[in-house]
Design an enzyme around this catalytic site. Structure first.
Site, mmCIF file in Angstrom:
data_model
loop_
_atom_site.group_PDB
_atom_site.id
_atom_site.type_symbol
_atom_site.label_atom_id
_atom_site.label_comp_id
_atom_site.label_asym_id
_atom_site.label_seq_id
_atom_site.Cartn_x
_atom_site.Cartn_y
_atom_site.Cartn_z
ATOM 1 N N HIS A 1 1.049 -1.130 0.082
ATOM 2 C CA HIS A 1 -0.024 -0.091 0.005
ATOM 3 C C HIS A 1 0.898 1.334 -0.144
ATOM 4 C CE1 HIS A 1 0.288 1.074 4.481
ATOM 5 N NE2 HIS A 1 0.351 -0.438 4.580
ATOM 6 N N ASP B 1 6.287 1.792 6.196
ATOM 7 C CA ASP B 1 5.032 1.341 6.206
ATOM 8 C C ASP B 1 4.020 2.177 5.296
ATOM 9 O OD1 ASP B 1 2.542 -0.222 6.797
ATOM 10 O OD2 ASP B 1 2.275 0.667 8.928
ATOM 11 N N GLU C 1 -5.281 1.233 2.879
ATOM 12 C CA GLU C 1 -4.911 0.126 3.853
ATOM 13 C C GLU C 1 -4.658 0.619 5.286
ATOM 14 O OE1 GLU C 1 -2.445 -2.511 6.560
ATOM 15 O OE2 GLU C 1 -2.026 -0.508 6.005
ATOM 16 N N GLU C 2 -4.447 1.811 5.585
ATOM 17 C CA GLU C 2 -4.312 2.373 6.750
ATOM 18 C C GLU C 2 -5.539 2.599 7.401
ATOM 19 O OE1 GLU C 2 -1.739 2.012 8.530
ATOM 20 O OE2 GLU C 2 0.048 2.154 7.254
ATOM 21 N N ASP D 1 4.031 -6.210 3.337
ATOM 22 C CA ASP D 1 3.907 -5.172 4.175
ATOM 23 C C ASP D 1 4.973 -5.085 5.205
ATOM 24 O OD1 ASP D 1 2.762 -2.998 5.542
ATOM 25 O OD2 ASP D 1 0.789 -3.563 5.113
ATOM 26 N N HIS E 1 4.735 3.024 12.756
ATOM 27 C CA HIS E 1 3.549 4.110 13.013
ATOM 28 C C HIS E 1 4.267 5.456 13.697
ATOM 29 C CE1 HIS E 1 -0.613 2.197 11.904
ATOM 30 N NE2 HIS E 1 0.291 1.843 11.084
#
Length: 341
Positions: free
Chosen positions: A67, A184, A218-219, A239, A319
Site C-alpha cells: 500500500h 509502512d 490500507e491504513e 507489508d 507508525h
C-alpha cells in the site's frame, strides 16, 4: 536485484504526500513507473493501481499487494487563535505527531507549512507541559503564516476537511539503515517495483501469473477489499515486518507472519514461504504479530475465496519514525524471487 533502483524508488515515493484518501499523486507516479518498465497498469475505481506482471498459470494467479497510503491527519476545526484542530487519518498517535513539520493541502491546490504542537507548547510558559497526556484534543497545528484569528486562517483558503501531511524525514545511512516515516508501506511498494524490474530485465516468466496491486486505503482497513482479478487464488501482502520485544524479526530480515490480530494466515502459504526462504538463503524470521491487520485479510473479509499470506522487511518503531535496513529489502526480494518461481 537492483537495490539502487529500490532505494531510488523508495525516496521518490516517500517524497510524495499520500495519506489515506489523498493518494492520486502517488498513484500517478506508479502508473508512469510501470509504463517505463513495460507493464500494463491501470487505476481501479477505488483509486489503487493494478499492474499485470505476467506468468504462466492464469488460473492459479498470485495477487501481490503493497500500500502507498500513509498515516496523516485532517483539519476538523479552525480555532479562534488561527491554529488548526486535527484528527488522525489512520493510527498515528498524538505522542508521535508532536513536534512534526506538516503540510496543509487545501482543496484549491494551495499548500501551507505548519507544525503539530501541544497547545501552549512553551515549557517556560506552560507549567503543566510535562504532565499533559498527549491527545489530539490538546494538540494543534500552528500554521506558518502570519495568522492569529480564525478569520485570518480562513482567508488563506484553509478549511475543515483539508489534509494534513507529515514530513517523512527520510535518511539512508552509509551502513544501510533506512530511517523515515511511512516505510509502512512505501518500502514494500519500492520492493515490488524492484521485483517487476527484475522480471522485465531478466526476461523471467513466473510459474503463476502475477498481478501487483498498490492499494490506497490500507491504513483505514479496506485497501485490499476489492478489485481482485479473475483467476487469482492467492493474495500475498508485502507489508512491514514487525520488530519489537517478544518478536524474532530484525530490520535486516524478511518477516513471515504466521498469525496477527485477525487470525492465522493460510497454513500452506506460510509453510511454502518458509521453505522458499530456506532455499533462497534469505535471512528470515517467523512471527506472530499482536496488533496488526493486512490487505490480504481485507480481501478475505470482503468475501474473496483465496489463500492469503503476509511478508515484509523488518521495520522498527512502526507508525512512528520508522527504521529498516537495505538487507531487509534484499531478503524480501530473495524470498519473492524464489517463492514465485
Amino acid at each position: 536485484m537492483d537495490m539502487e533502483y529500490v532505494k531510488e524508488q523508495l525516496k521518490n515515493l516517500l517524497a510524495i504526500d499520500s495519506p489515506s484518501g489523498y493518494t492520486k499523486e502517488a498513484t500517478d507516479y506508479l502508473l508512469k513507473e510501470f509504463e517505463k518498465l513495460g507493464f500494463h497498469a491501470y487505476r481501479t475505481v477505488k483509486g489503487g493501481v493494478i499492474a499485470e506482471i505476467g506468468g504462466e498459470d492464469e488460473n492459479n494467479a498470485v495477487f501481490l499487494e503493497a500500500h502507498v497510503d500513509t498515516l496523516g491527519a485532517m483539519v476538523t476545526q479552525i480555532k479562534g487563535n488561527g491554529c488548526l484542530q486535527i484528527c488522525p487519518v489512520g493510527g498515528i498517535d498524538a505522542n508521535s505527531a508532536e513536534g512534526e513539520t506538516v503540510r496543509i493541502r487545501t482543496r484549491s491546490g494551495k499548500m501551507f507549512d505548519g507544525t503539530c504542537q501541544l497547545c501552549n507548547a512553551s515549557v517556560h510558559v506552560n507549567g503543566k507541559y510535562a504532565d499533559t497526556p498527549r491527545k489530539y484534543d490538546v494538540m494543534e497545528v500552528v500554521v506558518d503564516e502570519k495568522v492569529f484569528t480564525k478569520e485570518e486562517t480562513e482567508a488563506l483558503g484553509i478549511a475543515v476537511g483539508d489534509f494534513v501531511c507529515f514530513e517523512p524525514r527520510t535518511v539512508i545511512t552509509e551502513s544501510g539503515y533506512i530511517k523515515s516515516r511511512f516505510l509502512d508501506d512505501k518500502l514494500s511498494a519500492a520492493i515490488l517495483l524492484g521485483y517487476a524490474k527484475h522480471i522485465r530485465e531478466d526476461n523471467v516468466v513466473p510459474e503463476r501469473k502475477i498481478y501487483m496491486h498498490m492499494t490506497v486505503y490500507e491504513e483505514v482497513g479496506h485497501g485490499g477489499s476489492a478489485s481482485i482479478p479473475e483467476g487469482v487464488t492467492e493474495v500475498l501482502s508485502v507489508d512491514m515486518g514487525c520488530v519489537g520485544e517478544g518478536l524474532a524479526c530484525r530490520e535486516h530480515q524478511v518477516s513471515i507472519c504466521a498469525k496477527d490480530s485477525k487470525g492465522p494466515y493460510n497454513y500452506e502459504v506460510v509453510s511454502n514461504l518458509i521453505e522458499a526462504a530456506k532455499r533462497a538463503g534469505a535471512d528470515y524470521a517467523v512471527d506472530v504479530y499482536p496488533h496488526y491487520g493486512s490487505d490480504a485479510e481485507a480481501a478475505l473479509t470482503a468475501g474473496y475465496d483465496v489463500r492469503h499470506g503476509l511478508i515484509g522487511a523488518g521495520v522498527y518503531a512502526s507508525h512512528g519514525y520508522e527504521r529498516s535496513h537495505v538487507d531487509g529489502a534484499k531478503n524480501t526480494l530473495l524470498l519473492l524471487k524464489e517463492y514465485l518461481g
